[in-house]
Design a protein around this motif. Structure first.
Motif, PDB file in Angstrom:
ATOM      1  N   ASP A 150     -29.468  28.584   6.111  1.00 31.16           N
ATOM      2  CA  ASP A 150     -28.757  27.478   5.481  1.00 31.16           C
ATOM      3  C   ASP A 150     -28.710  27.708   3.974  1.00 31.16           C
TER       4      ASP A 150
ATOM      5  N   ASN B 226     -28.507  25.301   1.615  1.00 32.87           N
ATOM      6  CA  ASN B 226     -29.287  24.302   0.913  1.00 32.87           C
ATOM      7  C   ASN B 226     -30.668  24.194   1.552  1.00 32.87           C
TER       8      ASN B 226
ATOM      9  N   GLU C 105     -21.476  22.402   2.929  1.00 32.16           N
ATOM     10  CA  GLU C 105     -20.543  22.273   1.821  1.00 32.16           C
ATOM     11  C   GLU C 105     -19.356  23.207   1.994  1.00 32.16           C
TER      12      GLU C 105
ATOM     13  N   SER D 217     -17.436  26.361   1.554  1.00 35.69           N
ATOM     14  CA  SER D 217     -18.008  27.690   1.367  1.00 35.69           C
ATOM     15  C   SER D 217     -17.601  28.327   0.041  1.00 35.69           C
ATOM     16  N   MET D 218     -16.454  27.916  -0.493  1.00 35.71           N
ATOM     17  CA  MET D 218     -15.991  28.544  -1.732  1.00 35.71           C
ATOM     18  C   MET D 218     -16.975  28.309  -2.865  1.00 35.71           C
ATOM     19  N   GLU D 219     -17.647  27.165  -2.834  1.00 36.55           N
ATOM     20  CA  GLU D 219     -18.657  26.882  -3.846  1.00 36.55           C
ATOM     21  C   GLU D 219     -19.688  28.001  -3.896  1.00 36.55           C
TER      22      GLU D 219
ATOM     23  N   VAL E 299     -19.290  31.068  -2.622  1.00 39.35           N
ATOM     24  CA  VAL E 299     -18.666  32.322  -3.015  1.00 39.35           C
ATOM     25  C   VAL E 299     -18.681  32.400  -4.538  1.00 39.35           C
ATOM     26  N   MET E 300     -18.434  31.258  -5.171  1.00 37.90           N
ATOM     27  CA  MET E 300     -18.401  31.218  -6.627  1.00 37.90           C
ATOM     28  C   MET E 300     -19.766  31.482  -7.241  1.00 37.90           C
TER      29      MET E 300
ATOM     30  N   GLU F  20     -29.238  29.337 -25.586  1.00 37.28           N
ATOM     31  CA  GLU F  20     -28.856  28.497 -24.449  1.00 37.28           C
ATOM     32  C   GLU F  20     -28.752  29.308 -23.167  1.00 37.28           C
TER      33      GLU F  20
ATOM     34  N   ARG G  22     -32.075  30.441 -21.812  1.00 39.04           N
ATOM     35  CA  ARG G  22     -32.824  29.348 -21.172  1.00 39.04           C
ATOM     36  C   ARG G  22     -32.269  29.060 -19.783  1.00 39.04           C
ATOM     37  N   ARG G  23     -30.954  29.175 -19.663  1.00 37.11           N
ATOM     38  CA  ARG G  23     -30.366  28.983 -18.324  1.00 37.11           C
ATOM     39  C   ARG G  23     -30.819  30.096 -17.380  1.00 37.11           C
TER      40      ARG G  23
ATOM     41  N   ARG H  23     -34.248  29.240 -16.155  1.00 33.04           N
ATOM     42  CA  ARG H  23     -34.263  28.113 -15.223  1.00 33.04           C
ATOM     43  C   ARG H  23     -33.715  28.547 -13.859  1.00 33.04           C
TER      44      ARG H  23
ATOM     45  N   HIS I 203     -23.760  16.454   2.680  1.00 35.81           N
ATOM     46  CA  HIS I 203     -24.700  17.403   3.279  1.00 35.81           C
ATOM     47  C   HIS I 203     -25.548  16.695   4.346  1.00 35.81           C
TER      48      HIS I 203
ATOM     49  N   LYS J  89     -23.471  15.465   7.346  1.00 33.05           N
ATOM     50  CA  LYS J  89     -23.057  16.543   8.240  1.00 33.05           C
ATOM     51  C   LYS J  89     -24.204  17.013   9.114  1.00 33.05           C
TER      52      LYS J  89
ATOM     53  N   PHE K 252     -11.282  25.304  -4.398  1.00 31.37           N
ATOM     54  CA  PHE K 252     -10.821  26.676  -4.437  1.00 31.37           C
ATOM     55  C   PHE K 252     -10.619  27.167  -3.023  1.00 31.37           C
TER      56      PHE K 252
ATOM     57  N   ASN L 279     -10.223  30.415  -0.291  1.00 34.10           N
ATOM     58  CA  ASN L 279     -10.768  31.754  -0.122  1.00 34.10           C
ATOM     59  C   ASN L 279      -9.897  32.491   0.887  1.00 34.10           C
TER      60      ASN L 279
ATOM     61  N   GLU M 228     -11.290  28.636   7.223  1.00 32.48           N
ATOM     62  CA  GLU M 228     -11.867  27.332   7.493  1.00 32.48           C
ATOM     63  C   GLU M 228     -10.859  26.209   7.318  1.00 32.48           C
TER      64      GLU M 228
END
Lengths: 545, 230
Positions: free
Chosen positions: A63, A65, A97, A99-101, A103-104, A291, A294-295, A298, B19, B22, B79, B81, B124
Motif C-alpha cells: 500500500d 499509504n 488515491e 495513482s498519478m500523485e 507517479v509524480m 530551505e 531542510r526539506r 525532513r 483513503h 475506500k 494529471f 497518465n 484507470e
C-alpha cells in the motif's frame, strides 16, 4: 461462462504490506482463493524491507499509504537500491488515491502496476495473470540484468524484438534503457526514436533526450526536453533532465529555476530536492539552499537516500550565513542520526565534520575527528571511497598530520593505480597542501607496489598456480574494492580455474561479484566483455552438467 | 520551513478522508462479493438483493472517485497518465467486473473488438468511464449491452450500446461541449457524462483532443455512448 482456466499462485512467494489489518486479511483471502500458499504480511515499510532481506519475493503488494514511517514509494526505492527486487519480480502499489500523485512523487523507480482500491478478486487476478505472463516472457533478459550483464541482456532483447512480439514497445523501452547503461547512446536514441515515430510517448521522448545528453549534444537535448515539458507540463522527469542540461551549458540559474518548478509540482522526491539544494548553493542563493536542504532532511527521514552529506552541506550553508550556532547544531544532529548507521556512513559523517571544523578554525575538534576517522578507516578500508579519501587526506595534511595523510593517499593510489586523472588529482592536492615534493615518490612507489602484486598474481596464474593466484587477488580486491584491474584479474583467475577443472557454484558466485563490482566502476573495457562471455559459458556448462 | 508543509489544505483533508472511505468500501464490497457467491444462495432472490447492494456500493465508489477527480481538475491538480494498453483486454476486464450483476438480470454483454488493438490512454480513468456507462445501460437496457472498440482515422473509438429506450432528448449531444454547464437535475448520469467528457478532453495527441458523443443509434435505437481518443 467458460470453465475456469488452470491458473494458480501456488508456490509463488508473496508479500502483502498494508497498515490496515482488515485489508491484510482480505488480501490473504483473495490470494489464497487462487491457490497462493506462501504469503507473508506486514503492517509497515521498515518491517517489509527486513522481510525482503530475509527472503526474496516473487510478488509484492504494497500500500502507498502506510501511516508513520516509510511510505510505499520509499519501500520500493529502498528495495530496488538494495537489490531486493530483481527485474523478474512484481511490485504492485495498492492505493486509495489517484495513482498519478504517486507517479509524480517518484524519482528513480516506478512499480510494475498500480491497483486502486477498492478492487475485486477478479481484478487482482487479471492484473497478476497479465504481469506474470509479461515477466515470464522477459525472464532471460531479467536474469542478465540482475547480473548487470547489459550487453547480453541487450542481445537477448534484440532477438525478441526480431520476433515482432505484442509487447514491442516495452522491449524497445528496455532496449533503449539497456543501451544507455551499456553506453551505446546511438542505439538508445534509435530505439526511442522508433517509438516516437508511432507515438510521442513521454518516456520515449525523455529517453531520446537522455541519449542526446550523453552524446554531449546539449542544445538538441535542451530543445527536446523543453518540447516535452510544453506538451506534458507535469512530467517532472523532463525537468530533472533539462536542469542537468542547463548545468552542462553553464547556465546554473536556469537549472535552479527549472528545479524549483519541478519540486513545486512534485515536492516529495528527496533526490530532486537535493539537486535543487546543490544548485542553489552553487548559485550562492543561500536562503533557497537552506530551505531545500531542510526539506531533504525532513523527507529523507525514512528514505534510503538519507545521507550525511546533506547535513554537512546545510551546516556549510549556515557557516556562510555567519550562523555558527546553527552550523554546529546541524553537525551534532548529523552525528546523532548516523552513529548507529553503516560504518561507511559513520566515516562519511566524521570526515564531513572534520572539514567543517577546519573551516571554522576549530583545530582541536578537527584533530579529534581525524583520529576517529582513522580508526574507522583501519577497521574497514573498503568503506572509504576515493572522493572522501581525498578530502580526508587533504584535511590531515592541512593539520600537519603527514603520516595519516600518506596512509590515506596510499589507499587512493592503490584503488586507482591506472587512473591517471585521479593520480594527477592526488598530486595537485598534495601540492596545494604544500607537500608537493614528496608527492611524486609516494604515488610512484605505491603504484609500483600494486603493479608488482598484480604481476605476481598473473605470473602464478600463467604458471598454473591458479589457487595461489585466486587467493592473492581475492585478498588484494578486499583492500582495494575500487581497483578495476585487480577486480578483473580476481575474476579471471577464478574463470581460468573453472575452465580447467570445471565450474562450481561457489566460484561462479564469487566471479559474478567481482564482475558486478567492475561494472559498477563504470569504466567499460574489452577485457571485461570477454570475461563476461567466458563467465556466461561457464554458467551454461554448469546448467547442462 | 516552507509554509506548504504546515498548511493543512482541503485537498489533503479530502484525500485522507477518501483513503479511509475506500478502505471501508473495499472491505464492504469484498464481503458482499463473497456472500453473493455462496453456492447455497445461487439464483435466489437473496442473491439478487446482495448483488444489488454490491452494485450500489460500486456506484458510491465511482461517485467518490469522480468527485475527487473533478475537484482536482478544477484546481488543476488532476494529471493523467497515458500508457499503451490493449483495448480488448480493457473491455474484457470491465465486462468481467460486471458479469455477475448482468447475469442475475439476464442481460447479455457482447464484446466486439479485435485482439491486439492498442490504444493510448489512462487505463484507470478510461476503465472507470466504461464502467459508469455500463452501469447506466444496466438500468435502462432491455436485455443486451454491446461494447466495441476500433480505430477510426486518428482516433480510437469505444462504443457502449444497449437496446433500451435511449437517452432522453436533453442528454443527447453530438461532439461533447465540455465548457457548457450541464444539467445535474437528471441525477448521477449527468455527473458521469460530464466526467467522461472532461477526461476524454484531457487525452491529446499532436493537437488532437478526445471527446464523447451520445446518440440513440444503439441496438434497435437504444442508447449509444461513444468515446473518441486520439
Amino acid at each position: 461462462m467458460k470453465a475456469p482456466k488452470l491458473w494458480s499462485l501456488q508456490s509463488k512467494s508473496i508479500l502483502v504490506v498494508d497498515d490496515f489489518p482488515g485489508m491484510r486479511s482480505m488480501m490473504r483471502g483473495m490470494l489464497s482463493a487462487y491457490g497462493a500458499d506462501d504469503i507473508t504480511d506486514t503492517s509497515n515499510g521498515e518491517e517489509a524491507i527486513k522481510r525482503m532481506h530475509d527472503k526474496s519475493f516473487d510478488i509484492v503488494l504494497c500500500d502507498y499509504n502506510l501511516g508513520e514511517g516509510k511510505d510505499g514509494q520509499q519501500v520500493l526505492e529502498e528495495a530496488k537500491e538494495d537489490n531486493l527486487l530483481p527485474y523478474s519480480s512484481i511490485f504492485i502499489m495498492t492505493t486509495a488515491e489517484n495513482s498519478m500523485e504517486m507517479v509524480m512523487g517518484a524519482a528513480e523507480y516506478q512499480p510494475d502496476d498500480y491497483l486502486s482500491k477498492p478492487f475485486t478478486k477478479q481484478v487482482l487476478q487479471t492484473r497478476l495473470k497479465r504481469l506474470l505472463a509479461r515477466k515470464s516472457s522477459l525472464r532471460k533478459i531479467a536474469s542478465a540484468m540482475q547480473k548487470k550483464d547489459y550487453s547480453h541482456a541487450l542481445s537477448l532483447c534484440k532477438k525478441q524484438l526480431a520476433l515482432q512480439p505484442g509487447n514491442r514497445f516495452e522491449l524497445l523501452r528496455l532496449k533503449g534503457e539497456l543501451s544507455i547503461k551499456a553506453q551505446h547512446f546511438d542505439a538508445a536514441a534509435a530505439a526511442f526514436a522508433e517509438v516516437m515515430a508511432e507515438r510521442e510517448l513521454p518516456w520515449a521522448k525523455l529517453g531520446y533526450g537522455e541519449a542526446l545528453y550523453h552524446r554531449e549534444r546539449y542544445e538538441e537535448a535542451k530543445s527536446t526536453f523543453k518540447e516535452l515539458i510544453k506538451s506534458n507540463p507535469n512530467y517532472v522527469f523532463a525537468h530533472d533532465w533539462l536542469a542537468r542540461v542547463y548545468k552542462k551549458l553553464n547556465e546554473p540559474e536556469m537549472a535552479q529555476e527549472i528545479l524549483t518548478e519541478a519540486t513545486e509540482k512534485s515536492p516529495k522526491a528527496v533526490l530532486r530536492q537535493r539537486a535543487l539544494a546543490e544548485i542553489s548553493y552553487q548559485n550562492e542563493d543561500l536562503d533557497s539552499a537552506e530551505e531545500a536542504y531542510r526539506r531533504v532532511m525532513r523527507l529523507g527521514k525514512n528514505s534510503c537516500y538519507k545521507s550525511p552529506t546533506d547535513y554537512a552541506s546545510l551546516s556549510r550553508v549556515y557557516l556562510q550565513k555567519g550562523n555558527n550556532a546553527e552550523a554546529v547544531k546541524t553537525l551534532a544532529s548529523m552525528k546523532k542520526e548516523f552513529q548507529r548507521g553503516k560504518s561507511g556512513d559513520r566515516l562519511h559523517a566524521v570526515i564531513l565534520e572534520i572539514m567543517l571544523y577546519k573551516d571554522m578554525a576549530r583545530e582541536d575538534e578537527a584533530r579529534k575527528g581525524i583520529s576517529e576517522a582513522m580508526k574507522l578507516f583501519r577497521n574497514n578500508p573498503g568503506g572509504l571511497n576515493t572522493q572522501l579519501a581525498m578530502d580526508l587526506a587533504s584535511a590531515c595534511y592541512g593539520l600537519g598530520l603527514k603520516e595519516e595523510g600518506d596512509e590515506i593517499v596510499r589507499h587512493i593510489v592503490r584503488n586507482n593505480h591506472e587512473d591517471q586523472a585521479i593520480l594527477d588529482g592526488v598530486q595537485s592536492m598534495m601540492e596545494d597542501c604544500g607537500i608537493g615534493d614528496s608527492a611524486a615518490d609516494l604515488i610512484a612507489a605505491t603504484r609500483d607496489e600494486v603493479i608488482a602484486l598484480n604481476n605476481r598474481g598473473v605470473e602464478m596464474a600463467t604458471n598454473g598456480a591458479l589457487q595461489d593466484s585466486i587467493k592473492l587477488f581475492a585478498q588484494a580486491a578486499d583492500g582495494m574494492p575500487e581497483n578495476l584491474v585487480i577486480n578483473l584479474n580476481a575474476a579471471q583467475s577464478l574463470i581460468m580455474f573453472m575452465q580447467r577443472y570445471g565450474a562450481v557454484p561457489e566460484f561462479l558466485e564469487q566471479t559474478q561479484a567481482y564482475l558486478v563490482r567492475a561494472q559498477s566502476l563504470n569504466k567499460p573495457s574489452q577485457k571485461q566483455d570477454k570475461l563476461q562471455t567466458a563467465y556466461r559459458k561457464l554458467v551454461t556448462s554448469l546448467a547442462k552438467a | 520551513m516552507s509554509n506548504n508543509a504546515q498548511k493543512l489544505d482541503f485537498a489533503t483533508v479530502i484525500a485522507s478522508a477518501v483513503h479511509d472511505m475506500k478502505n471501508s468500501l473495499t472491505l464492504l464490497l469484498d464481503t458482499l462479493d463473497d456472500t453473493a457467491s455462496e453456492q447455497s444462495i445461487a439464483a435466489t432472490p437473496l442473491q439478487e438483493k446482495l448483488l444489488q447492494a454490491q452494485h450500489e456500493g460500486k456506484r458510491l465508489n465511482r461517485n467518490l472517485i469522480q468527485l475527487l477527480a473533478l475537484y482536482r481538475l478544477e484546481r488543476r491538480q488532476l494529471f493523467i497518465n497515458i500508457t499503451e494498453n490493449g483495448v480488448a483486454e480493457l473491455l474484457e476486464d470491465v465486462a468481467m467486473e460486471n458479469q455477475q450483476l448482468l447475469d442475475a438480470r439476464n442481460i447479455k454483454l457482447e464484446i466486439d473488438c479485435e485482439r491486439g488493438l492498442i490504444g493510448f490512454f489512462d487505463r484507470e480513468l478510461i476503465s472507470g468511464i466504461v464502467n459508469t456507462i455500463i452501469n447506466n445501460s444496466y438500468r435502462y437496457t432491455k436485455n443486451t449491452i454491446r461494447l466495441s472498440g476500433k480505430n477510426q482515422g486518428r482516433y480510437l473509438c469505444i462504443h457502449i450500446e444497449d437496446n433500451g429506450p435511449g437517452y432522453p432528448e436533453k442528454m443527447l449531444h453530438g461532439e461533447s461541449n465540455t465548457d457548457s454547464p450541464i444539467d445535474f437535475q437528471t441525477g448521477s448520469t449527468g455527473l458521469g457524462l460530464y466526467f467522461a467528457a472532461q477526461i476524454a478532453r484531457m487525452h491529446s495527441n499532436s493537437e488532437c483532443h478526445g471527446y464523447t458523443e451520445t446518440s440513440n443509434d444503439g441496438i434497435n435505437k437504444g442508447g449509444k455512448f461513444s468515446l473518441f481518443l486520439p
